[in-house]
Design a protein around this motif. Structure first.
Motif, PDB file in Angstrom:
ATOM      1  N   HIS A 159      -0.987  -1.440 -10.069  1.00 33.88           N
ATOM      2  CA  HIS A 159      -2.130  -0.804 -10.735  1.00 33.88           C
ATOM      3  C   HIS A 159      -3.393  -0.981  -9.894  1.00 33.88           C
ATOM      4  O   HIS A 159      -4.191  -0.048  -9.758  1.00 33.88           O
ATOM      5  N   SER A 160      -3.585  -2.160  -9.318  1.00 36.72           N
ATOM      6  CA  SER A 160      -4.743  -2.394  -8.447  1.00 36.72           C
ATOM      7  C   SER A 160      -4.699  -1.482  -7.228  1.00 36.72           C
ATOM      8  O   SER A 160      -5.718  -0.958  -6.783  1.00 36.72           O
ATOM      9  N   ASP A 161      -3.509  -1.295  -6.691  1.00 37.41           N
ATOM     10  CA  ASP A 161      -3.342  -0.429  -5.527  1.00 37.41           C
ATOM     11  C   ASP A 161      -3.735   1.008  -5.864  1.00 37.41           C
ATOM     12  O   ASP A 161      -4.427   1.686  -5.105  1.00 37.41           O
ATOM     13  N   ALA A 162      -3.296   1.486  -7.034  1.00 35.51           N
ATOM     14  CA  ALA A 162      -3.634   2.849  -7.452  1.00 35.51           C
ATOM     15  C   ALA A 162      -5.135   3.002  -7.675  1.00 35.51           C
ATOM     16  O   ALA A 162      -5.730   4.028  -7.330  1.00 35.51           O
ATOM     17  N   LYS A 163      -5.779   1.981  -8.256  1.00 34.05           N
ATOM     18  CA  LYS A 163      -7.217   2.046  -8.509  1.00 34.05           C
ATOM     19  C   LYS A 163      -8.008   2.032  -7.217  1.00 34.05           C
ATOM     20  O   LYS A 163      -9.157   2.454  -7.186  1.00 34.05           O
ATOM     21  N   GLY A 164      -7.397   1.531  -6.146  1.00 38.15           N
ATOM     22  CA  GLY A 164      -8.104   1.453  -4.871  1.00 38.15           C
ATOM     23  C   GLY A 164      -8.432   2.793  -4.255  1.00 38.15           C
ATOM     24  O   GLY A 164      -9.186   2.862  -3.281  1.00 38.15           O
ATOM     25  N   LYS A 207      -7.697  -1.157  -0.513  1.00 38.65           N
ATOM     26  CA  LYS A 207      -6.723  -2.217  -0.224  1.00 38.65           C
ATOM     27  C   LYS A 207      -7.162  -3.540  -0.845  1.00 38.65           C
ATOM     28  O   LYS A 207      -7.191  -4.577  -0.202  1.00 38.65           O
ATOM     29  N   THR A 208      -7.510  -3.470  -2.099  1.00 38.90           N
ATOM     30  CA  THR A 208      -8.052  -4.626  -2.810  1.00 38.90           C
ATOM     31  C   THR A 208      -7.274  -4.870  -4.093  1.00 38.90           C
ATOM     32  O   THR A 208      -6.929  -3.924  -4.803  1.00 38.90           O
ATOM     33  N   ILE A 209      -6.997  -6.147  -4.379  1.00 34.12           N
ATOM     34  CA  ILE A 209      -6.357  -6.526  -5.643  1.00 34.12           C
ATOM     35  C   ILE A 209      -7.431  -7.079  -6.576  1.00 34.12           C
ATOM     36  O   ILE A 209      -8.087  -8.075  -6.272  1.00 34.12           O
ATOM     37  N   LYS A 210      -7.599  -6.385  -7.677  1.00 31.88           N
ATOM     38  CA  LYS A 210      -8.555  -6.812  -8.707  1.00 31.88           C
ATOM     39  C   LYS A 210      -7.762  -7.046  -9.979  1.00 31.88           C
ATOM     40  O   LYS A 210      -7.467  -6.118 -10.724  1.00 31.88           O
ATOM     41  N   PRO A 211      -7.388  -8.290 -10.277  1.00 28.24           N
ATOM     42  CA  PRO A 211      -6.447  -8.553 -11.377  1.00 28.24           C
ATOM     43  C   PRO A 211      -7.056  -8.338 -12.751  1.00 28.24           C
ATOM     44  O   PRO A 211      -8.269  -8.437 -12.946  1.00 28.24           O
ATOM     45  N   ASP A 212      -6.169  -8.058 -13.703  1.00 25.77           N
ATOM     46  CA  ASP A 212      -6.543  -7.959 -15.115  1.00 25.77           C
ATOM     47  C   ASP A 212      -6.538  -9.385 -15.684  1.00 25.77           C
ATOM     48  O   ASP A 212      -5.505  -9.925 -16.046  1.00 25.77           O
ATOM     49  N   LYS A 213      -7.704  -9.992 -15.774  1.00 30.60           N
ATOM     50  CA  LYS A 213      -7.784 -11.405 -16.151  1.00 30.60           C
ATOM     51  C   LYS A 213      -7.496 -11.638 -17.633  1.00 30.60           C
ATOM     52  O   LYS A 213      -7.096 -12.735 -18.016  1.00 30.60           O
ATOM     53  N   ARG A 214      -7.684 -10.631 -18.466  1.00 30.56           N
ATOM     54  CA  ARG A 214      -7.296 -10.775 -19.873  1.00 30.56           C
ATOM     55  C   ARG A 214      -5.778 -10.887 -19.974  1.00 30.56           C
ATOM     56  O   ARG A 214      -5.254 -11.714 -20.730  1.00 30.56           O
ATOM     57  N   ARG A 215      -5.108 -10.050 -19.220  1.00 30.79           N
ATOM     58  CA  ARG A 215      -3.655 -10.098 -19.225  1.00 30.79           C
ATOM     59  C   ARG A 215      -3.148 -11.398 -18.603  1.00 30.79           C
ATOM     60  O   ARG A 215      -2.186 -12.000 -19.100  1.00 30.79           O
ATOM     61  N   LEU A 216      -3.798 -11.852 -17.551  1.00 27.58           N
ATOM     62  CA  LEU A 216      -3.405 -13.117 -16.920  1.00 27.58           C
ATOM     63  C   LEU A 216      -3.539 -14.285 -17.885  1.00 27.58           C
ATOM     64  O   LEU A 216      -2.697 -15.193 -17.899  1.00 27.58           O
ATOM     65  N   ALA A 217      -4.594 -14.286 -18.692  1.00 24.63           N
ATOM     66  CA  ALA A 217      -4.802 -15.384 -19.641  1.00 24.63           C
ATOM     67  C   ALA A 217      -3.624 -15.491 -20.608  1.00 24.63           C
ATOM     68  O   ALA A 217      -3.172 -16.597 -20.929  1.00 24.63           O
ATOM     69  N   ILE A 218      -3.118 -14.358 -21.059  1.00 23.92           N
ATOM     70  CA  ILE A 218      -1.975 -14.369 -21.985  1.00 23.92           C
ATOM     71  C   ILE A 218      -0.704 -14.805 -21.264  1.00 23.92           C
ATOM     72  O   ILE A 218       0.071 -15.623 -21.778  1.00 23.92           O
ATOM     73  N   TRP A 222       0.830  -1.210   0.000  1.00 29.65           N
ATOM     74  CA  TRP A 222       0.000   0.000   0.000  1.00 29.65           C
ATOM     75  C   TRP A 222       0.864   1.259   0.000  1.00 29.65           C
ATOM     76  O   TRP A 222       0.975   1.968   0.984  1.00 29.65           O
ATOM     77  N   ARG A 223       1.490   1.514  -1.112  1.00 31.03           N
ATOM     78  CA  ARG A 223       2.335   2.706  -1.239  1.00 31.03           C
ATOM     79  C   ARG A 223       1.535   3.948  -1.582  1.00 31.03           C
ATOM     80  O   ARG A 223       1.950   5.061  -1.309  1.00 31.03           O
ATOM     81  N   HIS A 224       0.400   3.763  -2.235  1.00 26.70           N
ATOM     82  CA  HIS A 224      -0.400   4.909  -2.666  1.00 26.70           C
ATOM     83  C   HIS A 224      -1.281   5.388  -1.518  1.00 26.70           C
ATOM     84  O   HIS A 224      -1.942   4.598  -0.866  1.00 26.70           O
TER      85      HIS A 224
END
Length: 575
Positions: free
Chosen positions: A536-541, A503-514, A141-143
């Motif tokens: 990126h998830s941290d910043a979006k939080g 403080k939530t991680i919401k992954p990019d599942k399209r990117r994970l698939a690749i 949690w740097r942001h």
């Protein structure tokens, strides 16, 4: 149509003068004897001109070609056989070529379309185990929140409530968090219409099969007391009102309200009927109020969700015990643990239409599950299911193995305590094994609590979900893998608790698939990209609420309610 054909033949054959209408083509027998007559029609003139040109060209082959073309132009029917002649010529040509000399066409699946995570894990496991020095819990949690001083959209104003316009009875349907949304919306509508809210009734659902009442899941006394300055709440309709309807709620007028209706609709359509009848019923009531609402309405939603709705004493007691035990398990990390909401139950896997192991046994099992749960939905004529495209679009639920790969790549070491919130995992013994290898301190409510402690809750899905909800709220990191009401409410609740940060991680599942489908990616490269995803998830939080976004997910300053009594009174009068 005939004139068009004639014009075309005339122009190809040399044609007559401008504006002349060509005569019909001569019959084959007569045409054969008229080769060079100077008195012939336009077609014969064209043929004669062509022959003269051929003579001038001096080539026998060219002369023959001109003759053949002239003959073809006189016979329209030959064009019908041209495609057949072409196909026959191609077949003869292909028959003369050896098949060994024909190049092979290799079709490769698109990146991200296949489930190759087990192969990736097997290849990278040694490098992963060797790289266990960093711990994301210390740096995740740097942001910081950048919107100024955090103020949730709740204020505590004491004022006298106006006289009630009547009673509203609602039936909340769905699972735990869909019911939660119904309750909050009911509070907002009742407050806006100056109505008295009857404690919502929970509709029994054939999927969740939980007969729990409001008081089984929530602290009813706390709910009433916390709202007493804003909305009148009673546990049942008074007898003198029920006498008008023969003590039968089915006789009460029931509003069928469209999903996401505006608050203006309630004022214009519902309020007059409420005043007339003194009691109305709204069933079903899930998602019947738009997110786009005035600040006074948003405040009531916020108040209900984050302050008034408190889980019942039995649920709270056990949940607090499990939170304490999780903190003990994570003593090496100062009591910080990661909570993961994993949706990999059989019905979720079946509904996704994704292919995992790809074997015949898996196909039969999931086809049967689809037919049991959604009879005919996936087999109706014309429906095309493309598992590869579904995976590439990030719609496949993450497997336990993929969750482990993702978290280790994001920098969480194998001594990180994980709390897993989920239902019954599909093929749990097989699918959970790699996740337990990567995170041996993983726990669930079943492993943290004894059978005796869980016994009062086991046959009630909403109560079990409430326990998971509480343990997830108090985790240092919450990981959502599939979306839905559960993570959306947790996102907002955690923002509310942590001063604006989810403080939530919401992954990019399209990117994970690749990434997980890459046959050559190394551990360092994979980790670098996953750490960027975590950042990126941290910043979006810390993002602000956007237009028409749920107040349950974004209880943030730009939806701050009016902060003084006079302004609130004005909003009451404006109703």
């Amino acid at each position: 149509m005939q004139n068009h054909a004639y014009n075309r033949l005339g122009s190809l054959g040399g044609g007559g003068g401008s504006g002349a209408v060509p005569s019909p083509p001569s019959s084959p027998r007569r045409g054969a004897g008229r080769r060079s007559s100077g008195k012939g029609g336009s077609a014969r003139a064209g043929a004669g001109a062509g022959a003269a040109g051929a003579v001038r060209g001096g080539g026998a082959v060219r002369r023959a070609a001109r003759v053949v073309l002239a003959a073809l132009l006189r016979r329209q029917a030959v064009f019908l056989f041209a495609p057949l002649l072409y196909v026959a010529a191609m077949l003869l040509y292909m028959g003369s070529i050896s098949l060994d000399s024909v190049p092979r066409i290799i079709s490769r699946p698109a990146p991200g379309s296949l489930y190759r995570s087990p192969q990736l894990y097997a290849r990278l496991r040694a490098d992963m185990d060797a790289d266990n020095a960093t711990d994301a819990l210390a740096t995740v949690w740097r942001h910081a929140y950048k919107g100024g001083i955090w103020r949730p959209c709740i204020n505590n104003i004491t004022y006298d409530l106006p006289e009630s316009n009547g009673y509203i009875y609602v039936e909340a349907n769905g699972g735990l968090n869909q019911q939660r949304a119904s309750i909050c919306n009911a509070v907002a509508v009742a407050g806006f219409l100056n109505a008295t809210l009857v404690i919502p009734n929970f509709h029994y659902h054939s999927i969740w099969r939980d007969p729990s009442k409001f008081s089984d899941i929530y602290d009813e006394e706390h709910f009433v007391q916390r709202l007493k300055n804003d909305v009148q709440v009673v546990d049942k309709v008074p007898e003198f009102i029920m006498e008008r309807f023969g003590h039968n709620l089915s006789n009460v007028f029931n509003f069928k309200i469209k999903a996401w209706s505006s608050i203006r609709y309630y004022k214009e359509a519902v309020l007059p009927k409420l005043i007339e009848e003194r009691l109305i019923r709204i069933s079903p009531f899930a998602n019947r109020l738009s997110f786009d609402a005035p600040s006074a309405v948003q405040r009531l939603r916020c108040l209900a969700n984050f302050e008034a709705l408190k889980f019942s004493k039995p649920i709270t007691t056990l949940s607090d015990i499990l939170v304490s035990r999780m903190r003990e398990k994570s003593a090496e990390n100062n009591g910080k643990y990661v909570a993961v909401h994993l949706r990999f139950e059989e019905d979720m896997v079946a509904f996704s239409c994704c292919v995992f192991d790809g074997g015949e046994k898996e196909k039969k099992e999931l086809d049967a599950a689809r037919e049991r749960g959604w009879r005919g939905k996936f087999t109706r004529p014309g429906r095309v299911i493309r598992p590869g495209a579904i995976r590439m679009n990030g719609k496949c639920p993450l497997t336990p193995l993929e969750v482990g790969l993702m978290l280790r790549g994001m920098g969480f070491s194998n001594n990180t305590a994980i709390y897993l919130a989920s239902g019954r995992i599909y093929k749990s013994e097989k699918n959970m094994a790699p996740l337990l290898e990567m995170f041996p301190l993983l726990q669930t409510k079943e492993t943290l609590a004894s059978d005796e402690e869980l016994a009062p809750f086991k046959n009630f899905s909403s109560r079990m979900a409430a326990i998971d909800y509480t343990v997830c709220v108090h985790s240092e990191v919450f990981v959502t893998t599939q979306g839905g009401n559960f993570p959306h409410f947790l996102l907002g609740h955690r923002r509310y608790i942590y001063g604006g940060h989810s403080k939530t991680i919401k992954p990019d599942k399209r990117r994970l698939a690749i990434l997980f489908d890459s046959p050559r990616i190394g551990w360092k490269s994979l980790k670098r990209q996953l750490v960027n995803m975590r950042t990126h998830s941290d910043a979006k939080g810390i993002e602000m609420k956007r237009a028409n976004e749920s107040i349950y997910t974004f209880p943030c300053p730009d939806c701050m309610c009016r902060s003084n009594k006079s302004e609130h009174s004005k909003s009451i009068q404006a109703r």
